[in-house]
Design a protein around this motif. Structure first.
Motif, short mmCIF file in Angstrom:
data_model
loop_
_atom_site.label_atom_id
_atom_site.label_comp_id
_atom_site.label_asym_id
_atom_site.label_seq_id
_atom_site.Cartn_x
_atom_site.Cartn_y
_atom_site.Cartn_z
N GLY A 155 -18.19 14.71 2.01
CA GLY A 155 -16.99 14.09 2.55
C GLY A 155 -16.39 13.06 1.61
O GLY A 155 -15.17 13.03 1.40
N ASP A 156 -17.24 12.23 1.00
CA ASP A 156 -16.75 11.19 0.09
C ASP A 156 -16.08 11.80 -1.14
O ASP A 156 -14.99 11.38 -1.55
N VAL A 157 -16.75 12.80 -1.74
CA VAL A 157 -16.20 13.42 -2.95
C VAL A 157 -14.91 14.17 -2.61
O VAL A 157 -13.93 14.10 -3.35
N SER A 158 -14.89 14.88 -1.49
CA SER A 158 -13.71 15.64 -1.09
C SER A 158 -12.52 14.73 -0.84
O SER A 158 -11.39 15.00 -1.30
N THR A 159 -12.75 13.64 -0.11
CA THR A 159 -11.67 12.70 0.20
C THR A 159 -11.12 12.06 -1.07
O THR A 159 -9.91 11.92 -1.25
N TRP A 160 -12.04 11.68 -1.95
CA TRP A 160 -11.64 11.07 -3.22
C TRP A 160 -10.81 12.04 -4.05
O TRP A 160 -9.77 11.69 -4.61
N VAL B 221 -10.52 35.59 -4.63
CA VAL B 221 -9.53 35.66 -3.53
C VAL B 221 -9.77 34.54 -2.53
O VAL B 221 -8.83 33.87 -2.09
N LEU B 222 -11.06 34.30 -2.18
CA LEU B 222 -11.38 33.22 -1.26
C LEU B 222 -10.97 31.87 -1.84
O LEU B 222 -10.39 31.03 -1.17
N MET B 223 -11.28 31.67 -3.12
CA MET B 223 -10.97 30.41 -3.76
C MET B 223 -9.46 30.18 -3.84
O MET B 223 -8.96 29.08 -3.65
N GLU B 224 -8.73 31.26 -4.11
CA GLU B 224 -7.28 31.15 -4.28
C GLU B 224 -6.59 30.70 -3.00
O GLU B 224 -5.59 29.98 -3.05
N GLU B 225 -7.13 31.07 -1.86
CA GLU B 225 -6.45 30.76 -0.60
C GLU B 225 -6.77 29.36 -0.09
O GLU B 225 -6.13 28.86 0.84
N LYS B 226 -7.77 28.70 -0.71
CA LYS B 226 -8.14 27.35 -0.26
C LYS B 226 -7.18 26.31 -0.84
O LYS B 226 -6.76 26.41 -1.99
N SER B 227 -6.85 25.32 -0.01
CA SER B 227 -5.92 24.29 -0.47
C SER B 227 -6.49 22.88 -0.34
O SER B 227 -5.81 21.91 -0.65
N PRO C 243 -10.00 20.28 -1.14
CA PRO C 243 -11.27 20.15 -1.86
C PRO C 243 -12.49 20.45 -0.99
O PRO C 243 -13.42 21.12 -1.43
N ARG C 244 -12.47 19.97 0.26
CA ARG C 244 -13.65 20.17 1.12
C ARG C 244 -13.92 21.65 1.35
O ARG C 244 -15.07 22.10 1.34
N SER C 245 -12.87 22.43 1.54
CA SER C 245 -13.07 23.87 1.78
C SER C 245 -13.63 24.55 0.54
O SER C 245 -14.42 25.50 0.65
N LEU C 246 -13.26 24.06 -0.64
CA LEU C 246 -13.82 24.62 -1.87
C LEU C 246 -15.30 24.26 -2.02
O LEU C 246 -16.13 25.10 -2.40
N PHE C 247 -15.64 23.01 -1.67
CA PHE C 247 -17.05 22.62 -1.75
C PHE C 247 -17.88 23.35 -0.70
O PHE C 247 -19.07 23.61 -0.91
N VAL D 52 -24.44 20.39 -9.05
CA VAL D 52 -23.13 20.99 -9.33
C VAL D 52 -22.01 20.06 -8.89
O VAL D 52 -21.02 19.86 -9.60
N ILE D 53 -22.15 19.48 -7.71
CA ILE D 53 -21.07 18.63 -7.21
C ILE D 53 -20.94 17.34 -8.05
O ILE D 53 -19.85 16.85 -8.31
N ILE D 54 -22.09 16.81 -8.49
CA ILE D 54 -22.07 15.59 -9.32
C ILE D 54 -21.43 15.90 -10.68
O ILE D 54 -20.59 15.15 -11.18
N GLU D 55 -21.80 17.04 -11.29
CA GLU D 55 -21.23 17.40 -12.58
C GLU D 55 -19.74 17.73 -12.46
O GLU D 55 -18.95 17.47 -13.37
#
Length: 393
Positions: free
Chosen positions: A223-228, A251-257, A259-263, A279-282
């Motif tokens: 949540g913190d990383v996505s919001t930031w 295709v899945l990645m392309e439709e996401k808008s 950050p949280r949905s991508l994570f 992965v999320i830290i890097e």
């Protein structure tokens, strides 16, 4: 200092400058110490340090040039990193007298640090037709030295050009009086050599291991990383970063808008979990979102900071794509899109362009595909963009 300790010291210094993308800066600084032909072939800081060792300018018994490098590049945090391994490494203080670098070289360092990307573009336009579109100020300074536009003892014309462009801060840096009376790095002024203190115990820091989190901590981190990222980052850049992992559907990645949905796609594919958030830290580091570090520490108090993290989950190809994206401007985004047959109106920014280039297999990790792409950029005068794709060999 024993041979192994000296090698560890070089490793610490090399990793620091490479991680901070500072090799081009060092090439300007060491232009008087390393042959120009050799300097052009150096691809990482360790090669540079080894060349200095080969010429006896850096030795286990004389670290003066290393201390002065930290001082002139303003990388004072490196001193603390060195001290974590060699506690008795002498203090490097701003304002000390340099005995290894000429006043002209010191002014060029101050000059480069005073330049903004806009300043670099202005100077590029003044001297180059077509534009060379330098990736950074240091590459420009090195090139202008090659052209003898910047030359020690004959700077009047170049300074006049800066005056014409109204680049006052940069001009003042080139005119600064380089003098002082303080001794070098805490050593009495009768000495000109930075000699290591008695051999300390060798302490090679182990790589930091992220502790396993419970579900609440893990969700808080996401949540913190996505919001930031949503507030300060670029979701299309995030898509380019996460395209490293082919297990995630394009295709899945392309439709996401968001950050949280991508994570969440990372979580669903097993790339991240409570036991493994590397992965999320890097991704945070690669995306330039290091400001979220304090928020991370609130969720994970034992997290020592992003500067302890090594990039191991992402390829050199991925990091080259990010460097490529950083140098593409709006006009060249459109030029590249048209050049490779993309539907330009849909390309919102340079990251959308890169995402589509990868999706269409126009730019891939395959050496033949990449070489053809780079050649096309060079043929169309996009030298900086082409060069960026070879930042990491």
């Amino acid at each position: 200092m024993e041979g192994m300790q000296f090698n560890v010291l070089k490793m610490v210094v090399s990793k620091w400058y490479d991680d901070n993308r500072s090799l081009t800066m060092l090439k300007v600084l060491f232009r008087d110490h390393v042959a120009i032909g050799k300097l052009a072939t150096i691809n990482d800081t360790m090669d540079l340090l080894n060349d200095l060792f080969k010429s006896s300018q850096l030795t286990p018994s004389d670290l003066t040039i290393l201390g002065e490098t930290i001082n002139l590049t303003k990388h004072y945090a490196l001193q603390e990193r060195i001290k974590s391994t060699f506690q008795l490494f002498p203090d490097v203080r701003e304002g000390t007298v340099s005995i290894k670098f000429t006043p002209h070289r010191q002014r060029l360092m101050k000059f480069g640090m005073a330049l903004t990307p806009k300043d670099v573009t202005l100077i590029d336009g003044l001297y180059n037709t077509p534009l060379k579109r330098y990736a950074d100020a240091w590459i420009m300074i090195n090139d202008l030295e090659d052209q003898l536009k910047i030359k020690e003892g004959d700077m009047k014309e170049f300074q006049q050009m800066l005056e014409t462009l109204n680049l006052r801060l940069a001009l003042n840096a080139l005119k600064e009086d380089i003098s002082g009376t303080s001794s070098a790095f805490g050593i009495p002024s009768t000495s000109s050599v930075l000699v290591p203190s008695p051999t300390p115990t060798l302490q090679v820091p182990e790589a930091y291991q992220m502790p396993k989190m419970d579900r609440l901590q893990f969700n808080q981190l996401l949540g913190d990383v996505s919001t930031w990222w949503k507030r300060y980052g670029n979701v299309n850049m995030l898509k380019v970063i996460l395209s490293e992992f082919k297990v995630i559907s394009v295709v899945l990645m392309e439709e996401k808008s968001e950050p949280r949905s991508l994570f969440e796609l990372l979580k669903g594919s097993g790339l991240i979990s409570e036991a493994d958030v590397d992965v999320i830290i890097e991704t945070v580091i690669l995306g330039g979102q290091s400001g979220v570090e304090l928020k991370i520490k609130e969720s994970i108090p034992t997290f020592p900071g992003l500067n302890t993290v090594e990039i191991t989950k992402f390829s050199n190809h991925r990091q080259n794509l990010l460097e490529f994206g950083k140098v593409i401007d709006g006009s060249n985004k459109e030029r590249i899109g048209y050049l490779f047959g993309l539907y330009v109106p849909e390309l919102k920014d340079q990251w959308s362009l890169i995402f589509q280039l990868e999706k269409g297999l126009i730019l891939t990790e395959d050496s033949h595909v990449k070489q053809a792409f780079v050649k096309k950029l060079n043929d169309n005068g996009m030298v900086a963009e082409a060069k960026a794709l070879n930042t990491f060999p």
